[in-house]
Design a protein around this motif. Sequence first.
Motif, mmCIF file in Angstrom:
data_model
loop_
_atom_site.group_PDB
_atom_site.id
_atom_site.type_symbol
_atom_site.label_atom_id
_atom_site.label_comp_id
_atom_site.label_asym_id
_atom_site.label_seq_id
_atom_site.Cartn_x
_atom_site.Cartn_y
_atom_site.Cartn_z
ATOM 1 N N ASP A 143 -9.162 -2.558 -1.466
ATOM 2 C CA ASP A 143 -8.969 -2.660 -2.914
ATOM 3 C C ASP A 143 -10.001 -1.846 -3.651
ATOM 4 O O ASP A 143 -11.154 -2.173 -3.705
ATOM 5 C CB ASP A 143 -9.065 -4.135 -3.333
ATOM 6 C CG ASP A 143 -8.499 -4.345 -4.710
ATOM 7 O OD1 ASP A 143 -8.056 -3.344 -5.298
ATOM 8 O OD2 ASP A 143 -8.501 -5.481 -5.177
ATOM 9 N N THR A 144 -9.582 -0.734 -4.220
ATOM 10 C CA THR A 144 -10.485 0.159 -4.913
ATOM 11 C C THR A 144 -10.796 -0.406 -6.279
ATOM 12 O O THR A 144 -9.914 -0.613 -7.082
ATOM 13 C CB THR A 144 -9.826 1.535 -5.078
ATOM 14 O OG1 THR A 144 -9.486 1.999 -3.786
ATOM 15 C CG2 THR A 144 -10.751 2.508 -5.747
ATOM 16 N N GLU A 165 -3.036 6.937 -7.425
ATOM 17 C CA GLU A 165 -3.234 8.284 -6.898
ATOM 18 C C GLU A 165 -2.550 9.328 -7.775
ATOM 19 O O GLU A 165 -3.091 10.406 -8.034
ATOM 20 C CB GLU A 165 -2.703 8.355 -5.470
ATOM 21 C CG GLU A 165 -3.037 9.639 -4.737
ATOM 22 C CD GLU A 165 -4.503 9.715 -4.333
ATOM 23 O OE1 GLU A 165 -4.929 10.788 -3.899
ATOM 24 O OE2 GLU A 165 -5.215 8.699 -4.463
ATOM 25 N N TYR A 204 -1.078 1.518 -5.536
ATOM 26 C CA TYR A 204 -1.974 2.598 -5.135
ATOM 27 C C TYR A 204 -1.330 3.972 -5.299
ATOM 28 O O TYR A 204 -2.020 4.968 -5.532
ATOM 29 C CB TYR A 204 -2.448 2.360 -3.700
ATOM 30 C CG TYR A 204 -3.219 1.072 -3.603
ATOM 31 C CD1 TYR A 204 -4.554 1.016 -3.966
ATOM 32 C CD2 TYR A 204 -2.593 -0.097 -3.207
ATOM 33 C CE1 TYR A 204 -5.260 -0.176 -3.915
ATOM 34 C CE2 TYR A 204 -3.286 -1.296 -3.163
ATOM 35 C CZ TYR A 204 -4.621 -1.332 -3.514
ATOM 36 O OH TYR A 204 -5.309 -2.514 -3.483
ATOM 37 N N ARG A 257 -1.865 6.028 -0.965
ATOM 38 C CA ARG A 257 -2.616 7.046 -1.694
ATOM 39 C C ARG A 257 -2.420 8.425 -1.063
ATOM 40 O O ARG A 257 -2.206 9.421 -1.754
ATOM 41 C CB ARG A 257 -4.100 6.680 -1.706
ATOM 42 C CG ARG A 257 -4.444 5.596 -2.725
ATOM 43 C CD ARG A 257 -5.937 5.315 -2.718
ATOM 44 N NE ARG A 257 -6.302 4.465 -3.838
ATOM 45 C CZ ARG A 257 -6.622 4.912 -5.049
ATOM 46 N NH1 ARG A 257 -6.603 6.205 -5.288
ATOM 47 N NH2 ARG A 257 -6.953 4.079 -6.013
ATOM 48 N N PRO A 287 -10.418 6.484 -0.838
ATOM 49 C CA PRO A 287 -10.145 5.180 -1.418
ATOM 50 C C PRO A 287 -11.296 4.223 -1.158
ATOM 51 O O PRO A 287 -11.785 4.081 -0.057
ATOM 52 C CB PRO A 287 -8.863 4.748 -0.683
ATOM 53 C CG PRO A 287 -8.227 6.026 -0.276
ATOM 54 C CD PRO A 287 -9.346 6.963 0.008
ATOM 55 N N SER A 340 -2.480 0.439 1.704
ATOM 56 C CA SER A 340 -2.920 1.047 0.454
ATOM 57 C C SER A 340 -3.446 2.460 0.669
ATOM 58 O O SER A 340 -3.230 3.351 -0.161
ATOM 59 C CB SER A 340 -3.994 0.177 -0.199
ATOM 60 O OG SER A 340 -5.110 0.034 0.652
ATOM 61 N N THR A 344 -7.324 -0.742 -9.550
ATOM 62 C CA THR A 344 -6.104 -1.188 -8.869
ATOM 63 C C THR A 344 -6.155 -2.697 -8.688
ATOM 64 O O THR A 344 -7.002 -3.214 -7.981
ATOM 65 C CB THR A 344 -5.970 -0.503 -7.504
ATOM 66 O OG1 THR A 344 -7.197 -0.652 -6.785
ATOM 67 C CG2 THR A 344 -5.668 0.976 -7.663
#
Length: 742
Positions: A201-202, A263, A259, A119, A222, A115, A280
């Motif tokens: 995981d954002t 972004e 992701y 990004r 992130p 991920s 996300t």
Amino acid sequence: MSYMITADLVDLDLSADTKEAAARALAERMVTQGRVTDLEGFLADVAAREAQMPTGLDGGIGIPHCRSTHVTEPTLAFGRSAAGIDFGAADGPADLIFLIAAPAGADDAHLTILSSLARQLMDSEFTSALRTVSDAETTAALIRGDEAPSTAQTPGASSGEGAETDASAGAADTAGAGANGANAGAGAAQGAVGAAGASEDTAATPVAASAGAAAGTTAPAPGVADQGSTPAPGATASGERPFRIVAVTSCPTGIAHTYMAAESLENAGREAGVELVVETQGSAGFTRLDPAVIAAADGVIFAHDIPVRDKDRFAGKPTVDVGVKAGINRPVELITEVREKAARGERSAPAPASGSTPVERAGDSTEGYGTKLRKWLMSGVSYMVPFVAAGGLLIALGFAIGGWQVNKAPSVMDHFVWTQTDSWGALLFQIGGVAFKFLVPVLAGYIAYGMADRPGLVPGFVGGAIALDINAGFLGGLVAGLIAGGVVMGIQKVKIPAPARGIMPVVVIPLISSAIVGFLMLVVIGKPIATAQKGLTDWLNSLTGTNAILLGALLGLMMCFDLGGPVNKVAYTFATAGIAVSNPSDSAMKIMAAVMAAGMVPPLAMALATTVRGKLFTPAERENGKAAWVLGASFISEGAIPFAAADPLRVIPSAMVGGALTGALSMTFGATLRAPHGGIFVVPLIGNPFLYLVAIAAGVCATTALVVLLKGMRKPTPEATATDPAANAANTPKDTKQPVAA
């Protein structure tokens, strides 16, 4: 912990010409550094992951990756190819290749690297620097985040090279197909790959998108929220603050595209001077946006290929709902569209009252039930496909190792000899059989889940298990899932007193819905299916010995009609019953051969069609096509289900034509078969094997030709050409919503 990437893990002159050779060259560097203990074992794991879904991304990127027991610590190797290497991306070969190795079980580290890379790769300055940097040490530092992209480029290279695109056209740039000129600065590359244990995981990545941010303010790393950009609860829209947008991104795999879309939207928001916060919904789950952030938002963007979870949180606001690729490729247009909707006062439907169904919250309010039905079915199929692949291949390997009588072997719990191949064949066969028993329950359970969220799981699985018991097969699972979802939706419409609401999802809904679904499946649906099966079986028996060619064609039609459903099962049961004796007749073995040959045609034909005319299929279908080669060769007709579910009117008739041709030719050639399963793994048990393979090839070619012809005749939809640059360029039809994979 040591660096995840060092100069020794960088090859700026990668000479490989295939993805396998590229993986080997980079993996050898990992072995030299002690990061990988078994080269061949690790490469086998990489190849297995690649077979599930291509790892090429638009913009010349390849990210082969896997978890493996042969990896000692999370590691990243990078190679740069002058000629480019095909990793299956729609826009052509990749020149930037990242090989990601994670230890077995290191899910968090594995997803963190993927991920975070996704990004970073949306930053055109970052990819431009990777293409121009001249030494390995600087490259490693750049990827780790120790070096800023603007300082990593070689003298004479423009730090903004390739960063700008025509925003009004919404075109994707060459580095990431959608960054739209955003310069995330050094912060986008900082530390994202450098910490294996960080959470990938954002939950929310706010972007302070002012003119100053566009001029050089770095984006948050992130997983780190920029608290300074969080809107204050109760703020009103005025000239004193930027326009505020909340967004949700998701894709079937929940890794790269999720992701990349996030972004891309953040970068475009920064350019447009808006505050944009992304949730996300990735593979490792998601953390909900702060309700205060959602409440203060002026608009909402959904860029998703699977249903947005808890969608009612965003109700009542101007909303744009598109596929995840649109979030990558057209972020400026989406931001403009949501602002225009806000200016016109357009709002989505208000949040539903307590007791209304999650399905009413799924998808855009303008979506018809046909579109919703397709999403529900694909939700079930996406969860079912891995069980099909694992169970079917284990069964086929069991036949190959243990022989055609392996299905009669005693339980390995009672008899297992470590030195006997028969025992190992029986072990594989029995494990595969257990995995296969989950197909229909999983299909039904997750169709119901797509309709009614978690409350639909219990009745869906119960209905699917009953469908399996009554031999209703694939179609029975579809019906069970739809019934379960509908029943739960109906129950949720009933107004419940507040004190009783707490026990509804835990006790009341599972109890009542399971009882209703069980009654309908056992009493209402089961009897008609059983009667139909008996009638078809008796009819087939009456044809035996009178017209073998007609019987072969008919069996071929039945095997390809519903791809594992009740009609398919009638033909298969009819064939297996004939050889389930100590000394089966020659005609019984011919019937078994015709049935298995016809059942192999649909997935093999879909695999061939996606190979010869890939532009007629969506990226997800092309990825499924690669797996369909193996599934078809293993006699797993279900490998064609994703294609049939997405386009039944073209795929199913084409498959039936090829299946009928193969069945008729197999009977004509007199091919025989003693094994009830196995595909190409049981060729040694086939009589007249060469002509048998000719019959299969003829059917595959016929189905492929028809599918290509029929798909080539359809007109491209405006939505497809608007959201898919590859389809636009090729002027071919393409769906923006990807079915799910693998």
